[in-house]
Design a protein around this motif. Structure first.
Motif, PDB file in Angstrom:
ATOM      1  N   GLY A  41       0.804  -1.209   0.000  1.00  0.00           N
ATOM      2  CA  GLY A  41       0.000   0.000   0.000  1.00  0.00           C
ATOM      3  C   GLY A  41       0.836   1.256   0.000  1.00  0.00           C
ATOM      4  N   TRP A  42       0.143   2.361  -0.226  1.00  0.00           N
ATOM      5  CA  TRP A  42       0.791   3.664  -0.185  1.00  0.00           C
ATOM      6  C   TRP A  42       0.767   4.170   1.247  1.00  0.00           C
ATOM      7  CZ3 TRP A  42       3.945   6.386  -3.071  1.00  0.00           C
ATOM      8  CH2 TRP A  42       4.147   7.726  -2.758  1.00  0.00           C
ATOM      9  N   ASN A  43       1.947   4.344   1.805  1.00  0.00           N
ATOM     10  CA  ASN A  43       2.093   4.781   3.185  1.00  0.00           C
ATOM     11  C   ASN A  43       1.812   6.274   3.274  1.00  0.00           C
ATOM     12  OD1 ASN A  43       3.064   5.492   5.774  1.00  0.00           O
ATOM     13  ND2 ASN A  43       4.508   3.772   5.744  1.00  0.00           N
ATOM     14  N   LEU A  44       0.697   6.618   3.907  1.00  0.00           N
ATOM     15  CA  LEU A  44       0.310   8.020   4.009  1.00  0.00           C
ATOM     16  C   LEU A  44       1.203   8.802   4.960  1.00  0.00           C
ATOM     17  CD1 LEU A  44      -3.567   7.552   4.118  1.00  0.00           C
ATOM     18  CD2 LEU A  44      -2.210   8.413   2.206  1.00  0.00           C
ATOM     19  N   ASP A  45       1.893   8.127   5.868  1.00  0.00           N
ATOM     20  CA  ASP A  45       2.779   8.810   6.811  1.00  0.00           C
ATOM     21  C   ASP A  45       4.166   9.059   6.220  1.00  0.00           C
ATOM     22  OD1 ASP A  45       0.737   8.730   8.702  1.00  0.00           O
ATOM     23  OD2 ASP A  45       1.334   6.724   9.364  1.00  0.00           O
ATOM     24  N   ARG A  46       4.633   8.119   5.412  1.00  0.00           N
ATOM     25  CA  ARG A  46       5.982   8.228   4.849  1.00  0.00           C
ATOM     26  C   ARG A  46       5.970   8.635   3.370  1.00  0.00           C
ATOM     27  NH1 ARG A  46       9.982   5.478   7.723  1.00  0.00           N
ATOM     28  NH2 ARG A  46       9.508   5.615   9.957  1.00  0.00           N
ATOM     29  N   ALA A  47       4.802   8.679   2.733  1.00  0.00           N
ATOM     30  CA  ALA A  47       4.685   9.009   1.300  1.00  0.00           C
ATOM     31  C   ALA A  47       5.558   8.082   0.456  1.00  0.00           C
ATOM     32  CB  ALA A  47       5.053  10.471   1.048  1.00  0.00           C
ATOM     33  N   GLU A  48       5.356   6.784   0.659  1.00  0.00           N
ATOM     34  CA  GLU A  48       6.097   5.787  -0.093  1.00  0.00           C
ATOM     35  C   GLU A  48       5.309   4.478  -0.094  1.00  0.00           C
ATOM     36  OE1 GLU A  48       9.750   5.383   1.987  1.00  0.00           O
ATOM     37  OE2 GLU A  48       8.869   4.256   3.661  1.00  0.00           O
ATOM     38  N   VAL A  49       5.691   3.591  -0.974  1.00  0.00           N
ATOM     39  CA  VAL A  49       5.069   2.274  -1.030  1.00  0.00           C
ATOM     40  C   VAL A  49       5.649   1.401   0.063  1.00  0.00           C
ATOM     41  CG1 VAL A  49       4.683   0.220  -2.430  1.00  0.00           C
ATOM     42  CG2 VAL A  49       4.638   2.471  -3.505  1.00  0.00           C
ATOM     43  N   SER A  50       4.781   0.758   0.869  1.00  0.00           N
ATOM     44  CA  SER A  50       5.238  -0.066   1.997  1.00  0.00           C
ATOM     45  C   SER A  50       4.491  -1.384   2.007  1.00  0.00           C
ATOM     46  CB  SER A  50       5.012   0.660   3.328  1.00  0.00           C
ATOM     47  OG  SER A  50       5.700   1.891   3.374  1.00  0.00           O
ATOM     48  N   ASN A  51       5.096  -2.373   2.649  1.00  0.00           N
ATOM     49  CA  ASN A  51       4.446  -3.654   2.895  1.00  0.00           C
ATOM     50  C   ASN A  51       3.891  -3.652   4.307  1.00  0.00           C
ATOM     51  OD1 ASN A  51       5.134  -4.753   0.367  1.00  0.00           O
ATOM     52  ND2 ASN A  51       7.163  -5.327   1.118  1.00  0.00           N
ATOM     53  N   GLY A  52       2.597  -3.938   4.426  1.00  0.00           N
ATOM     54  CA  GLY A  52       1.964  -3.933   5.725  1.00  0.00           C
ATOM     55  C   GLY A  52       1.449  -5.305   6.110  1.00  0.00           C
ATOM     56  N   ALA A  53       1.463  -5.605   7.409  1.00  0.00           N
ATOM     57  CA  ALA A  53       0.942  -6.875   7.927  1.00  0.00           C
ATOM     58  C   ALA A  53       0.032  -6.575   9.102  1.00  0.00           C
ATOM     59  CB  ALA A  53       2.088  -7.785   8.350  1.00  0.00           C
ATOM     60  N   GLY A  54      -0.853  -7.531   9.401  1.00  0.00           N
ATOM     61  CA  GLY A  54      -1.792  -7.343  10.494  1.00  0.00           C
ATOM     62  C   GLY A  54      -2.684  -6.136  10.270  1.00  0.00           C
ATOM     63  N   CYS A  55      -3.234  -6.013   9.101  1.00  0.00           N
ATOM     64  CA  CYS A  55      -3.985  -4.814   8.704  1.00  0.00           C
ATOM     65  C   CYS A  55      -5.428  -4.879   9.176  1.00  0.00           C
ATOM     66  CB  CYS A  55      -3.958  -4.634   7.190  1.00  0.00           C
ATOM     67  SG  CYS A  55      -2.297  -4.468   6.498  1.00  0.00           S
ATOM     68  N   ALA A  56      -5.966  -3.716   9.500  1.00  0.00           N
ATOM     69  CA  ALA A  56      -7.377  -3.582   9.877  1.00  0.00           C
ATOM     70  C   ALA A  56      -7.956  -2.406   9.099  1.00  0.00           C
ATOM     71  CB  ALA A  56      -7.519  -3.348  11.384  1.00  0.00           C
ATOM     72  N   GLY A  57      -9.126  -2.624   8.525  1.00  0.00           N
ATOM     73  CA  GLY A  57      -9.746  -1.589   7.715  1.00  0.00           C
ATOM     74  C   GLY A  57     -10.236  -0.412   8.545  1.00  0.00           C
ATOM     75  N   LEU A  58     -10.161   0.782   7.953  1.00  0.00           N
ATOM     76  CA  LEU A  58     -10.662   2.001   8.578  1.00  0.00           C
ATOM     77  C   LEU A  58     -11.943   2.426   7.880  1.00  0.00           C
ATOM     78  CD1 LEU A  58      -7.304   3.997   8.917  1.00  0.00           C
ATOM     79  CD2 LEU A  58      -8.426   2.550  10.627  1.00  0.00           C
ATOM     80  N   GLU A  59     -12.837   3.032   8.657  1.00  0.00           N
ATOM     81  CA  GLU A  59     -14.117   3.441   8.088  1.00  0.00           C
ATOM     82  C   GLU A  59     -13.961   4.598   7.097  1.00  0.00           C
ATOM     83  OE1 GLU A  59     -16.910   4.318  11.111  1.00  0.00           O
ATOM     84  OE2 GLU A  59     -16.934   2.275  11.947  1.00  0.00           O
ATOM     85  N   SER A  60     -13.143   5.537   7.396  1.00  0.00           N
ATOM     86  CA  SER A  60     -13.004   6.724   6.560  1.00  0.00           C
ATOM     87  C   SER A  60     -11.959   6.504   5.466  1.00  0.00           C
ATOM     88  CB  SER A  60     -12.607   7.940   7.407  1.00  0.00           C
ATOM     89  OG  SER A  60     -12.385   9.069   6.588  1.00  0.00           O
ATOM     90  N   ARG A  61     -12.310   6.936   4.251  1.00  0.00           N
ATOM     91  CA  ARG A  61     -11.365   6.901   3.138  1.00  0.00           C
ATOM     92  C   ARG A  61     -10.795   8.284   2.835  1.00  0.00           C
ATOM     93  NH1 ARG A  61     -13.612   2.862  -1.618  1.00  0.00           N
ATOM     94  NH2 ARG A  61     -13.822   0.977  -0.343  1.00  0.00           N
TER      95      ARG A  61
END
Length: 285
Positions: free
Chosen positions: A256-276
């Motif tokens: 995914g696109w890391n909104l904090d680092r402004a880069e493409v990152s691999n994430g694990a243990g993900c949970a969906g957020l209500e707001s897009r």
């Protein structure tokens, strides 16, 4: 030696030949020429192509805040997932999905009619087949919209798509399309001409004005085109929590696109957020 005609007879034959030459009607275009002209399409084809290609790029670029970010995100999701951006826009903007479905249904029907796939004639079999072809696709379009957006949106899309397809049939009946378009002796009733004109105005407005406008609004609303998830991201020996715009699934995690680092990152243990919501809409500065 051949006999010479009298001057009077010769002048009479020349006059008749000249009169026949000027009175000859211009040759009508062949069926192939008419079909090719119909197959070239119109504004609806051009706008659909522009929406499918340009609007998703605008969506990614504005949402992520720059051309370099858009390039990295598109490389991260892969070229095969380009249509995911358009699909996400359609699913998150119901009116855009309805208008796009109606316009696409009309364009496809007009293209099939130009290729001769729609039967013409007054016999019961031709009428039944024509009615089936006119109704089937709008119903299917409405069902798809109803499943993903809602039943009322699906019903409205089906009705709009059916009316637009009926408009194509009326255009053929009034000579706006097909062979009768080149026949100067064909004169349909006035009410049919007015109905065909109204249908063309509505179809042109939806294709050239409403659809691009809705596409631009959806592209600049600051909403992510897909899920926003909170994941655990590993950075060297450190693991931290970050919000990611999901680009693609990979194993037990996401890319995914890391909104904090402004880069493409691999994430694990993900949970969906209500707001897009990623950023404010363009019209709010």
């Amino acid at each position: 030696m051949p006999k010479q005609r009298p001057d009077g007879n010769q002048d009479h034959e020349d006059d008749r030949a000249e009169h026949a030459h000027h009175g000859r009607e211009p040759e009508r275009p062949s069926q192939h020429e008419i079909t090719e002209a119909d197959r070239k399409g119109g504004p609806g084809h051009t706008v659909l192509l522009a929406v499918a290609l340009a609007i998703p790029a605008v969506k990614v670029a504005y949402t992520l805040g720059g051309g370099g970010a858009a390039t990295d995100a598109l490389m991260g999701m892969g070229p095969g997932n380009w249509w995911d951006v358009l699909l996400g826009m359609v699913l998150t903007t119901p009116l855009l999905g309805c208008v796009l479905g109606g316009v696409a249904s009309r364009v496809v029907f007009a293209l099939f009619a130009a290729r001769g796939a729609v039967p013409w004639g007054d016999d019961p079999a031709a009428r039944l087949r024509r009615a089936g072809l006119t109704v089937l696709n709008p119903v299917a379009t409405g069902v798809v919209v109803a499943c993903f957006i809602g039943p009322w949106w699906g019903l409205g899309t089906a009705v709009a798509a059916y009316l637009l397809r009926r408009g194509v049939v009326i255009e053929y009946r009034t000579g706006r399309r097909g062979r009768r378009h080149h026949d100067p002796h064909f004169s349909p009733p006035g009410w049919q001409r007015r109905l065909a004109t109204g249908e063309q105005v509505v179809a042109l407005t939806l294709s050239v004005v409403v659809l691009p406008l809705l596409g631009v609004v959806s592209a600049l609303d600051g909403q992510a085109w897909t899920s926003v998830v909170r994941c655990q991201v590993a950075d060297g020996g450190r693991v931290y929590s970050a919000r990611l715009i999901e680009l693609q699934r990979q194993g037990n995690g996401v890319v995914g696109w890391n909104l904090d680092r402004a880069e493409v990152s691999n994430g694990a243990g993900c949970a969906g957020l209500e707001s897009r919501t990623v950023r404010g809409p363009w019209w709010r500065g």
